[in-house]
Design an enzyme around this catalytic site. Structure first.
Site, PDB file in Angstrom:
ATOM      1  N   ASP A  65      61.089  59.768  49.641  1.00 13.90           N
ATOM      2  CA  ASP A  65      62.027  60.053  50.486  1.00 13.90           C
ATOM      3  C   ASP A  65      62.514  61.735  50.763  1.00 13.90           C
ATOM      4  O   ASP A  65      62.662  62.384  49.917  1.00 13.90           O
ATOM      5  CB  ASP A  65      63.617  59.559  50.024  1.00 13.90           C
ATOM      6  CG  ASP A  65      64.775  59.363  51.464  1.00 13.90           C
ATOM      7  OD1 ASP A  65      64.290  59.309  52.496  1.00 13.90           O
ATOM      8  OD2 ASP A  65      65.896  58.927  50.978  1.00 13.90           O
TER       9      ASP A  65
ATOM     10  N   HIS B 251      56.415  64.874  57.303  1.00 14.91           N
ATOM     11  CA  HIS B 251      55.347  63.903  56.903  1.00 14.91           C
ATOM     12  C   HIS B 251      53.996  64.486  56.493  1.00 14.91           C
ATOM     13  O   HIS B 251      53.307  64.215  55.471  1.00 14.91           O
ATOM     14  CB  HIS B 251      55.181  62.649  58.107  1.00 14.91           C
ATOM     15  CG  HIS B 251      56.459  62.034  58.137  1.00 14.91           C
ATOM     16  ND1 HIS B 251      57.355  61.519  57.140  1.00 14.91           N
ATOM     17  CD2 HIS B 251      57.220  61.743  59.424  1.00 14.91           C
ATOM     18  CE1 HIS B 251      58.184  60.990  57.938  1.00 14.91           C
ATOM     19  NE2 HIS B 251      58.281  61.047  59.026  1.00 14.91           N
TER      20      HIS B 251
ATOM     21  N   SER C  90      58.322  51.185  55.787  1.00 12.71           N
ATOM     22  CA  SER C  90      59.160  50.163  55.931  1.00 12.71           C
ATOM     23  C   SER C  90      59.263  49.322  57.059  1.00 12.71           C
ATOM     24  O   SER C  90      58.969  49.819  58.009  1.00 12.71           O
ATOM     25  CB  SER C  90      60.662  50.315  55.306  1.00 12.71           C
ATOM     26  OG  SER C  90      61.235  50.940  56.283  1.00 12.71           O
TER      27      SER C  90
ATOM     28  N   LEU D 252      42.806  53.683  38.337  1.00 10.65           N
ATOM     29  CA  LEU D 252      44.019  53.580  39.092  1.00 10.65           C
ATOM     30  C   LEU D 252      44.131  52.975  40.389  1.00 10.65           C
ATOM     31  O   LEU D 252      43.307  52.976  41.144  1.00 10.65           O
ATOM     32  CB  LEU D 252      44.771  54.971  39.368  1.00 10.65           C
ATOM     33  CG  LEU D 252      46.029  55.094  39.991  1.00 10.65           C
ATOM     34  CD1 LEU D 252      47.009  54.612  39.027  1.00 10.65           C
ATOM     35  CD2 LEU D 252      46.304  56.410  40.600  1.00 10.65           C
TER      36      LEU D 252
ATOM     37  N   ARG E 201      63.020  57.719  42.628  1.00  7.93           N
ATOM     38  CA  ARG E 201      63.340  57.927  44.213  1.00  7.93           C
ATOM     39  C   ARG E 201      63.619  59.480  44.354  1.00  7.93           C
ATOM     40  O   ARG E 201      64.420  59.801  43.578  1.00  7.93           O
ATOM     41  CB  ARG E 201      64.603  57.102  44.671  1.00  7.93           C
ATOM     42  CG  ARG E 201      65.088  57.473  46.081  1.00  7.93           C
ATOM     43  CD  ARG E 201      66.036  56.342  46.683  1.00  7.93           C
ATOM     44  NE  ARG E 201      66.080  56.655  48.065  1.00  7.93           N
ATOM     45  CZ  ARG E 201      66.026  55.845  48.987  1.00  7.93           C
ATOM     46  NH1 ARG E 201      66.329  54.591  48.776  1.00  7.93           N
ATOM     47  NH2 ARG E 201      66.501  55.876  50.404  1.00  7.93           N
TER      48      ARG E 201
END
Length: 248
Positions: free
Chosen positions: A19, A36, A64, A130, A187
């Site tokens: 975020d 971004h 999302s 991973l 977050r």
């Protein structure tokens, strides 16, 4: 900082709500897409840091279902960025043993994105160092609804009885069926919300909130989160004495 981390208590699965891209761009006096684009370094450092620590699963909340409500110009730019990033980064990720996976309503993504994702997942499918799990067009509520719909259909056909529905059964019907629940959720940007992310899976996940905006997130911030995690006592409903007795 890495030297302070206990190598015997590394979370197997870390999830990150990435975020702050828009606010970071605004501080630079630039358009949101600039944030971004500049967030890619944070992704690289998170992947590299996770591998360095021995984390096995890294889930990034990439896009999302609510993000579809953003301006079309930003969405189009994000989808183009997703395609170009996958194309550019996949060979190096493959070389380093990273397997790319995606969860969410992948069918709602533009065709070009679906094709690029399919190629990347197939190209890296044999890797095991991973698992980089990209949550795309993802909604925790939609994931649970999808699971319930499948269960109802199975019940109507007679293949499922009420007593068959257990926590383990539900877990195996989710997008993350083959992935353990995250022990640590990070977050960025200081927001204190779950934002419809992995609602079932984070029932006992430790939360770490950092004020750092995502484009500024680096390995040191990941290590700080892991150190914070290692200070927690994970009781799962028990009392401290029980946990200490169990671990002794």
């Amino acid at each position: 900082m890495k030297e302070q981390i206990n190598p015997n208590n590394i979370p197997k699965h870390i999830a990150i709500i990435m975020d702050g891209n828009g606010r970071w761009a605004k501080k630079q006096g630039a358009a949101r897409i600039f944030g971004h684009r500049n967030a890619l370094k944070a992704v690289r450092e998170s992947v590299e840091g996770s591998m360095e620590l021995g984390v096995k699963y890294l889930t990034l909340y990439t896009f999302s279902t609510e993000n579809w409500n953003r301006p079309k110009l930003e969405i189009d730019a994000l989808m183009q960025l997703l395609v170009s990033t996958i194309k550019k980064e996949t060979p190096d990720l493959h070389k380093n043993g990273v397997r790319i996976n995606a969860i969410g309503d992948i069918s709602s993504l533009p065709k070009g994105c679906q094709e690029e994702l399919s190629w990347a997942m197939n190209y890296t499918k044999s890797n095991s160092k991973l698992v980089l799990n990209l949550a795309l067009s993802y909604s925790g509520r939609a994931e649970i609804i999808n699971s319930v719909q499948k269960m109802v259909a199975a019940a109507q056909s007679g293949a499922l009885k009420p007593e068959d529905i257990t926590e383990d059964f539900i877990s195996k019907s989710l997008y993350t069926a083959e992935i353990p629940d995250p022990e640590l959720l990070i977050r960025t940007s200081g927001e204190k919300r779950i934002s419809n992310f992995l609602l079932w899976q984070i029932a006992y996940t430790e939360l770490h909130i950092t004020d750092t905006l995502w484009p500024d997130f680096r390995q040191k911030h990941l290590f700080e989160a892991v150190l914070d995690y290692q200070k927690r006592e994970r009781r799962f409903g028990k009392i401290s004495e029980q946990v200490q007795s169990q671990n002794s």
